[in-house]
Design an enzyme around this catalytic site. Structure first.
Site, PDB file in Angstrom:
ATOM      1  N   TYR A   7      40.379 -40.281  -2.081  1.00 49.04           N
ATOM      2  CA  TYR A   7      41.736 -40.741  -2.353  1.00 49.04           C
ATOM      3  C   TYR A   7      41.914 -41.217  -3.783  1.00 49.04           C
ATOM      4  CZ  TYR A   7      44.427 -40.615   1.934  1.00 49.04           C
ATOM      5  OH  TYR A   7      45.174 -40.194   2.989  1.00 49.04           O
ATOM      6  N   HIS A  60      46.494 -47.105   6.028  1.00 45.86           N
ATOM      7  CA  HIS A  60      46.157 -47.717   4.733  1.00 45.86           C
ATOM      8  C   HIS A  60      46.825 -49.087   4.696  1.00 45.86           C
ATOM      9  CE1 HIS A  60      45.137 -43.820   2.619  1.00 45.86           C
ATOM     10  NE2 HIS A  60      45.875 -43.362   3.610  1.00 45.86           N
ATOM     11  N   HIS A  77      49.114 -43.226   8.585  1.00 46.26           N
ATOM     12  CA  HIS A  77      49.112 -41.896   7.979  1.00 46.26           C
ATOM     13  C   HIS A  77      48.826 -40.853   9.046  1.00 46.26           C
ATOM     14  CE1 HIS A  77      47.710 -39.157   4.433  1.00 46.26           C
ATOM     15  NE2 HIS A  77      48.505 -38.547   5.272  1.00 46.26           N
ATOM     16  N   ASP A  98      37.993 -50.720   0.872  1.00 49.38           N
ATOM     17  CA  ASP A  98      37.694 -50.041  -0.396  1.00 49.38           C
ATOM     18  C   ASP A  98      37.431 -50.997  -1.554  1.00 49.38           C
ATOM     19  OD1 ASP A  98      37.885 -47.068  -0.073  1.00 49.38           O
ATOM     20  OD2 ASP A  98      39.752 -47.643   0.875  1.00 49.38           O
ATOM     21  N   TYR A 122      39.940 -45.143  10.100  1.00 49.44           N
ATOM     22  CA  TYR A 122      40.235 -43.823  10.674  1.00 49.44           C
ATOM     23  C   TYR A 122      40.260 -43.938  12.190  1.00 49.44           C
ATOM     24  CZ  TYR A 122      40.287 -41.720   6.158  1.00 49.44           C
ATOM     25  OH  TYR A 122      40.668 -41.397   4.884  1.00 49.44           O
ATOM     26  N   HIS A 145      44.837 -42.002  10.212  1.00 49.99           N
ATOM     27  CA  HIS A 145      44.261 -43.259   9.729  1.00 49.99           C
ATOM     28  C   HIS A 145      45.383 -44.142   9.209  1.00 49.99           C
ATOM     29  CE1 HIS A 145      44.546 -40.430   6.376  1.00 49.99           C
ATOM     30  NE2 HIS A 145      44.799 -41.488   5.624  1.00 49.99           N
TER      31      HIS A 145
HETATM   32 CU   LIG Z   1      46.008 -41.464   4.106  1.00 45.41          CU
END
Ligand SMILES: [Cu+2]
Length: 658
Positions: free
Chosen positions: A401, A461, A619, A316, A302, A459
């Site tokens: 998410y 990904h 994003h 993650d 982020y 952020h």
């Molecule tokens: Cu996102």
């Protein structure tokens, strides 16, 4: 149902379930790469507990320890099979990697890993309630109007690593809470902002509480049930896939046969879908394309400097686990009603097996597109064939998410890997309700005001895939076809063209690819085999979505995610080089993983090689992400290049058209 080619040693006794053909071998035979069964997990736990150091341990993971690649390739159904479990045990005193021979119920080895921090366990998350016993944290909640502590949800945000002395030796997360008084489906819509507890999960203590001032909690409804959404549009007439004669794929345990494709698929607790032994039946020869492929890591940093946010730089897969968070797929929504669904068995952190139903789905789809066509105006002819593809899908719900992970196979020998991101944006509570408010400029420095009192923080990904391509066997090379513009001689009417310069990389560093370095086609080549005209057989890796990590390379999150320094990496195969972020991603320091291994600059020509492919997105958040984001897809593709002598989909009969 179309005729299916029978694979030696499989298929005895065929019966239909869920509209597709399931074969039950007479002697139910485990495949060498099958996930651990519930019984095997129980045996692994019981055997591991025989070591006194493991007393009272949590088990962050218990997974299949794969047989060596040589053993898997040599193995034939019916042969005896060694089944091993890799057990990770975590106590207050240490972390232990334990190998268990499940068949023999024997402890093979117990290795202590000093300083290793496994992924966060469910018991640790459930045990976070001690935070609410902290007077300072309680007072912070009360200041924000929260008096019923049963109506909040507190989340463990992994705190990363920043060389902060007070964090050393501790297992640190930041805990922040959400007001759930109005919540039905959305747990993340009402952040209780600027109040965080720094927690040591190992000692179960609050290290510090940070209260940066009260921010009003959002007042609007952010649920997304039909009732919460309000007036609904008119329902659509049904649009459904239909397979009145059944499906064309066959599932035999964890092995799948479809058209010319054969592969094995399981869900691993850490990485999710693992696709192995992907082969193409070419006349009488079963030709290898991909020994194994899986998502090795994700990285979601982020872009917000505030205390509760700067540390949100999630790995993650390594910190939370992509497979164990698989969420059951719903027929008719997540997968077509015609899909075949498969459960997955995982170990919980007590070492007990837990089954997630419908964790994987497999289905065919005809999207109304041609796989090839040609219409000839001159002689008024037409030939075309419809494209039908096979999709293997799982979804993981990782906190706010949801990710969809697809492996898509088609009749042209192509494999597309797609990642879909949906679910709920990470939301930050802010004073501003509209962009005209005096606070808005400061509040939206790091994200978009998406609803009153809510900023969705910007952020990225990133997804790193480990692809052990074996193009007609393990001995492969990595080739870059560089498109090179050239100027033609002065007497040429045409001034410029491009030529293609193949460059075969001899070592790891020579193979590192950066998209901004210029256009090139990337191929994995078997230099020892050619097609009918003498060109070496190969597969191309086509990456549709690269994103460049914009962090300072000396910034800790970037050092921990050094696998993002290049878009594509190539390493020689090593069974212990499994995850781009290293074996232990939680509080990692960048001392393990892809970038460290590749430093050795090992030879990779005519070797068993592994490709590591990064895809990603920035994003920049928007109002339409609320209350749940429409799914956005990112992908790459594996595509045959002189692997065949002609279009491999040319032999599709017209009767296959949809
Ligand atoms: Cu996102």
């Amino acid at each position: 149902m179309a005729t299916l080619r029978r694979i030696t040693g499989w298929a005895v006794g065929v019966f239909a379930v869920w509209g597709c053909m399931i074969t039950a071998p007479a002697n139910a035979q485990t495949h060498a790469l099958d996930a651990l069964t519930a019984d095997e997990i129980r045996v692994a736990t019981e055997t591991a507990k025989a070591d006194s150091r493991v007393a009272g341990a949590l088990f962050p993971s218990i997974t299949l320890n794969e047989p060596s690649k040589a053993e898997v390739l040599a193995w034939q159904p019916g042969q005896p099979l060694a089944r091993q479990a890799r057990v990770l045990a975590m106590t207050a005193n240490g972390v232990f990697e334990i190998l268990v021979d499940v068949g023999a119920r024997r402890l093979i080895s117990v290795t202590e890993r000093a300083g290793a921090e496994p992924s966060i366990t469910m018991s640790e998350i459930e045990g976070l309630k001690f935070v609410l016993a902290n007077a300072e944290f309680r007072s912070g909640l009360q200041k924000r109007g929260i008096t019923d502590f049963g109506k909040i949800f507190c989340a463990p945000f992994s705190a990363g690593y920043y060389a902060i002395p007070e964090h050393e030796g501790k297992r640190v997360v930041k805990v922040g809470c959400f007001d759930t008084r109005r919540s039905t489906t959305n747990l993340f819509g009402w952040p209780i902002e600027r109040l965080y507890a720094l927690v040591d999960l190992r000692q179960r203590t609050v290290l510090s509480v940070r209260d940066d001032g009260v921010v009003p909690i959002a007042q609007e409804d952010h649920n997304y049930t039909e009732k919460a959404v309000g007036e609904l549009r008119d329902p659509k007439k049904p649009t459904a896939l239909s397979q009145p004669l059944g499906a064309n794929f066959r599932v035999d345990g964890q092995q799948v046969t479809w058209g010319r494709w054969r592969f094995h698929a399981r869900i691993d607790a850490r990485v999710g879908t693992v696709v192995s032994l992907v082969r193409w039946q070419d006349q009488s020869e079963l030709r290898s394309v991909l020994y194994q492929g899986y998502l090795s890591e994700m990285f979601v940093p982020y872009m917000d400097a505030d205390y509760g946010w700067y540390s949100r730089t999630y790995f993650d897969i390594g910190e939370y686990g992509g497979g164990a968070l698989a969420s059951p797929l719903k027929a008719g929504v997540d997968c077509p009603a015609t899909a075949h669904f498969m459960p997955a068995v995982f170990a919980d952190d007590k070492g007990e097996p837990v089954t997630t139903p419908d964790a994987l789905c497999i289905f065919e789809r005809a999207g109304g597109d041609p796989i090839w066509r040609h219409s000839e105006v001159i002689n008024q002819t037409y030939e075309g064939r419809s494209n039908v593809e096979l999709v293997l899908r799982m979804a993981a719900s990782i906190g706010n998410y949801d990710y969809l992970f697809d492996w898509i196979f088609n009749d042209a020998g192509e494999i597309e890997v797609r990642v879909g991101a949906t679910g709920i944006d990470a939301l930050k509570g802010v004073p501003s309700r509209r962009m005209g408010d005096a606070t808005a400029a400061a509040d939206t420095r790091y994200g978009t005001l998406v609803a009153p009192n809510l900023v969705a923080v910007n952020h990225d990904h990133y997804f790193n895939f480990r692809l052990d391509l074996d193009i007609d066997g393990p001995s492969n090379s990595f080739n870059r076809d560089v498109y090179k513009p050239i100027t033609l001689p002065a007497d040429s009417p045409r001034r410029s063209i491009y030529i293609v310069q193949p460059e075969i990389a001899s070592t790891e560093k020579a193979a590192q690819v950066d998209g901004h370095a210029g256009p090139a086609k990337l191929r994995v080549v078997n230099e020892g085999r050619t097609n009918q005209v003498g060109n070496p057989v190969s597969y191309e890796v086509m990456v549709a979505n690269h994103a460049q990590l914009l962090l300072d390379p000396q910034d800790w999150p970037a050092k921990r995610a050094r696998f993002l320094q290049h878009d594509v990496w190539v390493t020689p195969y090593s069974p212990v080089e499994r995850y781009a972020s290293g074996e232990y991603a939680f509080q990692s320091r960048g001392t393990d993983g892809l970038a460290v291994w590749a430093e050795r600059d090992r030879p990779i020509r005519n070797q068993d090689i592994v490709l590591w492919v990064n895809i990603g997105m920035h994003h920049l958040t928007r109002a339409e992400d609320l209350p749940v984001m429409p799914t956005i897809w990112h992908s790459f593709k594996l595509r045959p290049h002189n692997f065949f002598d002609r279009n491999p989909a040319i032999d599709l009969p017209k009767s296959s058209d949809r």
